[in-house]
Design an enzyme around this catalytic site. Sequence first.
Site, PDB file in Angstrom:
ATOM      1  N   SER A 159       0.824  -1.221   0.000  1.00 36.16           N
ATOM      2  CA  SER A 159       0.000   0.000   0.000  1.00 36.16           C
ATOM      3  C   SER A 159       0.850   1.260   0.000  1.00 36.16           C
ATOM      4  O   SER A 159       0.379   2.343   0.375  1.00 36.16           O
ATOM      5  CB  SER A 159      -0.975   0.020   1.202  1.00 36.16           C
ATOM      6  OG  SER A 159      -1.899  -1.028   1.106  1.00 36.16           O
ATOM      7  N   GLY A 161       2.194   4.439  -1.158  1.00 35.57           N
ATOM      8  CA  GLY A 161       1.766   5.455  -2.115  1.00 35.57           C
ATOM      9  C   GLY A 161       0.338   5.288  -2.602  1.00 35.57           C
ATOM     10  O   GLY A 161      -0.078   5.977  -3.536  1.00 35.57           O
ATOM     11  N   ARG A 281       3.928 -13.576  -4.968  1.00 36.71           N
ATOM     12  CA  ARG A 281       4.668 -13.857  -3.734  1.00 36.71           C
ATOM     13  C   ARG A 281       3.671 -14.289  -2.673  1.00 36.71           C
ATOM     14  O   ARG A 281       2.457 -14.215  -2.873  1.00 36.71           O
ATOM     15  CB  ARG A 281       5.390 -12.596  -3.242  1.00 36.71           C
ATOM     16  CG  ARG A 281       4.433 -11.419  -3.085  1.00 36.71           C
ATOM     17  CD  ARG A 281       5.044 -10.233  -2.388  1.00 36.71           C
ATOM     18  NE  ARG A 281       4.201  -9.062  -2.454  1.00 36.71           N
ATOM     19  CZ  ARG A 281       3.140  -8.832  -1.681  1.00 36.71           C
ATOM     20  NH1 ARG A 281       2.804  -9.713  -0.762  1.00 36.71           N
ATOM     21  NH2 ARG A 281       2.430  -7.728  -1.815  1.00 36.71           N
TER      22      ARG A 281
END
Length: 427
Positions: A159, A161, A281
């Site tokens: 998260s 920016g 990932r």
Amino acid sequence: MTRRALILVEGNTHGTGLQYVQAARRLGLHPITLSADPAQYDYLAAEGIEPIRVDTNNLDAVIGECSRLRATYDIAGITSAREAVYATVGKLCRHFDLPGPNPGSVERCCDKFTQRQLLAEAGVPIPAYRLALDATEVESAAAEIGLPVIVKPAVGDGSYGVRLCRDVDELAEHTTYLLGGKHIWRSSPRILVEQFAQGPYYCAEIMGNEVIGIAAADFGPLPHFLFRETTFPAPLSDDDHKRIADVSLSCLRALGLGWGPTCIEFRWTKRGPVVIEVNPRLAGGGHPQLVQLAYGVDPITEHIKLATGDEWELRRRHSNTAAARCLNPDRDGILDWIDGDNRAAAIPGVAEVKFYIEPKMPIVRKGDYRDTIGHVIAASPSLARTEAILQRAVDLIDWSITPFPTFGEQEQSAAPSPPRTSPGGLR
């Protein structure tokens, strides 16, 4: 006999980096961390690991370091807990003929605009989106999509920016933040403007082409997206679970993924499950631990087995409900004290209480994962019981933050006033 080693490219500051090191050791592997800045991973010293400093953005430099290590170790595998270097991991694996992700697929997935294009071409449900390169294009994109919109970097995670912009003032403010030099860009500035998909949040946990399970989560106050609580597995009907799982597998096909871990984030809207993001990932924020507590499956261990060419399997050994509550401060300032961890950890069913900070450390909220100062994890055979255990534990945790002085307060020479306190756990 040459010692088998697992090369870890970079690490992770909130849990999974340490878990990869510990899992590697349990599998009889010698973990070796390569990092451009090893000092950021305090667990390395605690685990007695001497990291190797190398520019992990320089593929040739990392290949050279791995080649040097091969003179001493049998490199069984190369992997990482960090998304930013996962494409590099794929390239290293191909260079050394080791199992690993497709680097091209990872790179396309990590570029959120390219990811959106590929998902749209495959017919996967996603929010409306536009790419913007400057403030004028951001304003135009928001007008086309319609406020409120999500504005975020085209490359990034955690998260970092990312913000909901509900009106033109918030839009201008966040655009200025992203393009005005405050945001650190990994590459040339490119901004994604997206429709705000509203509805419950879910995250599919995947290994290879198999959906391990689906988590549910909620967030703290808007306009930021800071996790408040995550529950695994999500309380879904069989039909809704299947719909999310089916869309997840469509994402893997569209993006050329399907090796190793993937986490796919959704919002359940009026259209059903809408894909917010595909991450090549494992999910962070304690997700691997929740999976292990709920099902007896350790995604990190199974990922390492996959990366080293060993047999891996995702068979569930039990069925519980696990949940994690993030400890998020409500103000900036200096942390005076934080306590209650020992009392909370003593409650039956609490699996872990962890603080990421210590007294006298400054707290400057940024609106992303870095704001979280700790977590509590609990598990039990039922959702209701787990929620009760978690709340009881969180209620025992408290802290005090002295706000930074304002300009006016700095000018005053009056006697010091007592610090203001902030209640700890989220109630």
